[in-house]
Design a protein around this motif. Structure first.
Motif, PDB file in Angstrom:
ATOM      1  N   GLU A  84       1.063  -1.181   0.132  1.00  0.00           N
ATOM      2  CA  GLU A  84       0.009   0.033  -0.091  1.00  0.00           C
ATOM      3  C   GLU A  84       0.635   1.333  -0.013  1.00  0.00           C
ATOM      4  O   GLU A  84       1.879   1.374   0.748  1.00  0.00           O
ATOM      5  N   GLY A 100       0.037   4.734   0.883  1.00  0.00           N
ATOM      6  CA  GLY A 100      -0.897   5.471   1.885  1.00  0.00           C
ATOM      7  C   GLY A 100      -0.596   6.718   2.221  1.00  0.00           C
ATOM      8  O   GLY A 100      -0.048   7.105   3.194  1.00  0.00           O
ATOM      9  N   ARG A 125      -0.824   9.941   4.350  1.00  0.00           N
ATOM     10  CA  ARG A 125      -1.528  10.126   5.714  1.00  0.00           C
ATOM     11  C   ARG A 125      -1.048  11.426   6.216  1.00  0.00           C
ATOM     12  O   ARG A 125       0.057  11.874   6.473  1.00  0.00           O
ATOM     13  N   ILE A 159     -10.376   5.241  -4.059  1.00  0.00           N
ATOM     14  CA  ILE A 159      -9.341   4.305  -3.615  1.00  0.00           C
ATOM     15  C   ILE A 159      -9.080   3.517  -4.959  1.00  0.00           C
ATOM     16  O   ILE A 159      -9.433   3.352  -5.723  1.00  0.00           O
ATOM     17  N   ASN A 172     -10.535   8.096   5.075  1.00  0.00           N
ATOM     18  CA  ASN A 172     -10.524   8.332   3.530  1.00  0.00           C
ATOM     19  C   ASN A 172     -10.847   9.616   3.158  1.00  0.00           C
ATOM     20  O   ASN A 172     -12.051  10.125   3.584  1.00  0.00           O
ATOM     21  N   ARG A 213      -2.066  -1.320  -3.684  1.00  0.00           N
ATOM     22  CA  ARG A 213      -3.243  -0.526  -3.220  1.00  0.00           C
ATOM     23  C   ARG A 213      -2.771   1.072  -2.981  1.00  0.00           C
ATOM     24  O   ARG A 213      -1.648   1.312  -2.457  1.00  0.00           O
ATOM     25  N   THR A 253      -4.036   4.677  -1.188  1.00  0.00           N
ATOM     26  CA  THR A 253      -5.268   5.611  -0.416  1.00  0.00           C
ATOM     27  C   THR A 253      -4.661   6.759   0.068  1.00  0.00           C
ATOM     28  O   THR A 253      -3.503   7.044  -0.018  1.00  0.00           O
ATOM     29  N   LYS A 260      -5.595   9.305   3.560  1.00  0.00           N
ATOM     30  CA  LYS A 260      -6.252   9.495   4.579  1.00  0.00           C
ATOM     31  C   LYS A 260      -5.669  10.684   5.343  1.00  0.00           C
ATOM     32  O   LYS A 260      -4.698  10.928   5.369  1.00  0.00           O
TER      33      LYS A 260
END
Lengths: 424, 424
Positions: free
Chosen positions: B174, B176, B178, B213, B245, B262, B264, B266
């Motif tokens: 992932e 991601g 943040r 996503i 998300n 993946r 994402t 957030k």
């Protein structure tokens, strides 16, 4: 009795519709700033009951913010009683207009408070109703009656207080009004939506003002908003609802005529609604002071609270898409015959029933019931008095009997409940 | 390099102030719809650095909603690069104006999305940046570069993604992003107040749009707002913050150039802010459609979201009364040398430092840093390309080295962090 009803909004309209089924008065003039609203109410009565009944009603315009306009309307229509059914900010003008014309006066909310300038969350400033009680001598000397706070809350709750003190308790610890509901509003797709059943403008005013509490040893004092949260179990299937202290007239009225150690008002706002009100306050969206905001037509000045009200569904229109019940009542604790006692006296209004029978949503309808019963008791001489008086200044039994009796027996067919709680 | 900076709001102003300490460009024209804002920025540079430096800056007016106005400004000022620093709704006009005039283009947010007409919380409609990537061939054929999403998030986060894929992982599970902060704003009495550090208008847009996503097996999909809440522990004393998300450009950019299972984004909104956004949505106060509202000047038409923005403190003014840090970063999970690995790459911006050194609050300053570094890499030919490209299309090492190196060694003096998390 000739009644001048000021305001044909939700509650005013319901008062006229409830009164249409009664015969105690000679004439009722429905008035509003917008005369078409008053005419709509009278037309609805004509449709429902025919010309014989609607002949006792007429429509007229009024400016509720101007005491001269109120006085002139009383004189013009020969009114003996002025029934105030508009926002509480108009109380002083209508109150003054009524006595100037020599009429008796009733309202369902008292003159507004002003918070204490330096300690708003500890001490009271100008209290609810102070402007009215300050003129009590004037009303007494004129031999006229101002019956203030005579809706459901205040109103029926105060009648319950009188009843409990006279009949159910030797000593009262707390007179605690507790109001809760399980009303749900759905959109066209059946999804639950946020749609308060009462004016959001007034609800913000009530809920964000410092709540007032009365204690025998301490007098009146205030707390921060949403204080003393308590889950109260409401009857008839409504169930537990989170209640918090809210500024309300009962706390100012009950100590004048009822002997208790403590008087409170808690409103069953529920978690979600409390969260919404706190957020509006945090963001300054509860404010009534105009802001300058960009718009498609250039900068405009609007008050955020008016925008919040405009963004939500009109409470007058949600009756058909609402389900559930609302409960108004009084929790009383104290002792009887030397033993502790806890009683909840209440009245429940079911939206399905009020819509089917009056075309009016239940919160508005329940508010309108008490004033009509009180007017009937005054018309029949069962209640009488002079000066500025609350509902608890009058005997409660005739009110509760007339409310509860079947329509076939001359009553209003609205039973009230008494729940005896076990002391844990 | 001659730069046309479009927008002298918070971020545009900070871009000019950061660029004032660098020598890689010949001239920078600060433009704004309101030319006095552009002039204020240039005047501040003159005050801080003297006429030698401010001579490389000039101010002009522009209409960012009109591609002809942008094209004409590029031509008039002989700009080689257009740096877009206004609200994303102006992306299409500025993007078109740049290529029409034959200039390269950079932005920090991509063209806006449109939700799926029937399944907004499951499928994408028009995605962020679609309008720009659809024209990639046109840019390639013209031999021009559009470097899109080159702020901090998107921007630095995308540089981190490239770095992690090239240097830290064999296989990435992932990517991601943040984002979190511990910023606090206080009023004159020292009491904490609600004052978002970034445009509430844009924040509502981002947070209430369906989050997107990307998964290798599934492609792009959306969820309801505020999905997959996760408490993420941010470094340098910020600590744990609730993240959810949010629709963001990284998710659209990273899969084009980085191999991951993946992707994402957030946002560490925290409980309170999530609650506020949900309430605004529940009450319809997030809406941009004008409502008719009563006002002291009669009925006016305003959009509730504009009223919310007007009721809150202007993010550009809160720098002096704000304390705390903001962290932009990328969480990467996957494997290296056959072992599972979890790394957080980040940059922290401290409001006290940015205020003292640039007179700019930290969120805005951190957004402005990446574009200046990217412009410098392009000016020096270290980064080059044609077409519509994201930051991850370029080698990450030169960017991170230039960002981290001391100012005395020609860098920006902004270290970034790598936290190796234990795999539990």
């Amino acid at each position: 009795m000739r009644i001048l009803l000021v305001g044909a909004g939700g509650v005013g309209d319901a008062i006229a519709k409830i009164a249409a089924r009664r015969t105690f008065f000679e004439h009722l003039v429905v008035t509003d700033y917008d005369v078409t609203r008053a005419e709509r109410t009278v037309a609805a009565i004509a449709t429902a009951h025919g010309a014989d009944v609607s002949g006792r009603f007429s429509a007229a315009s009024i400016d509720a913010s101007d005491s001269d306009s109120v006085r002139d309307a009383v004189v013009e229509h020969g009114a003996t009683h002025v029934m105030n059914a508009v926002e509480p900010k108009f109380v002083p003008a209508i109150f003054a207009g009524a006595i100037a014309a020599g009429a008796d006066y009733l309202d369902m909310a008292m003159s507004l408070s002003e918070r204490h300038p330096t300690e708003p969350y500890a001490r009271t400033g100008v209290k609810l109703g102070d402007e009215q009680f300050d003129r009590a001598t004037e009303w007494e000397q004129a031999g006229r009656l101002a019956l203030v706070g005579m809706g459901v809350e205040p109103g029926l709750s105060d009648v319950f207080a009188r009843y409990a003190c006279d009949n159910l308790f030797d000593e009262v610890d707390e007179l605690g009004t507790r109001d809760g509901a399980n009303l749900v509003v759905r959109d066209q797709d059946g999804d639950e939506i946020f749609a308060p059943s009462f004016s959001i403008w007034t609800t913000i005013e009530e809920c964000l003002n410092p709540p007032v509490i009365w204690e025998k040893d301490r007098g009146f004092f205030t707390t921060p908003p949403f204080s003393e949260p308590e889950v109260f179990d409401f009857p008839e299937g409504i169930g537990p609802v989170e209640c918090v202290n809210v500024e309300h007239e009962e706390v100012l009225l009950m100590p004048r005529w009822c002997d208790a150690r403590r008087v409170t008002f808690k409103y069953g706002l529920g978690d979600e609604f409390i969260g919404v009100l706190k957020t509006l306050n945090t963001l300054g969206l509860d404010s009534t002071a105009p802001l300058t905001v960009r718009s498609p037509d250039g900068p405009v000045r609007v008050s955020p609270r008016d925008v919040v009200a405009a963004a939500l569904p009109d409470p007058a229109t949600i009756g058909p898409v609402m389900t559930g019940k609302t409960c108004a009542g009084l929790l009383v604790t104290g002792t009887k015959d030397g033993r502790p006692r806890r009683v909840y006296l209440y009245h429940v209004s079911d939206n399905e029933w009020t819509m089917a029978n009056y075309g009016t949503q239940c919160v508005v309808w329940q508010t309108a019931l008490g004033p009509v019963i009180a007017l009937e008791l005054l018309a029949k001489g069962i209640w009488s008095g002079t000066g500025v008086l609350g509902p608890e200044a009058f005997p409660s039994e005739p009110f509760l009997e007339l409310m509860q009796a079947d329509e076939s027996h001359g009553g209003y067919g609205q039973p009230w409940g008494l729940r005896e709680d076990e002391i844990g």
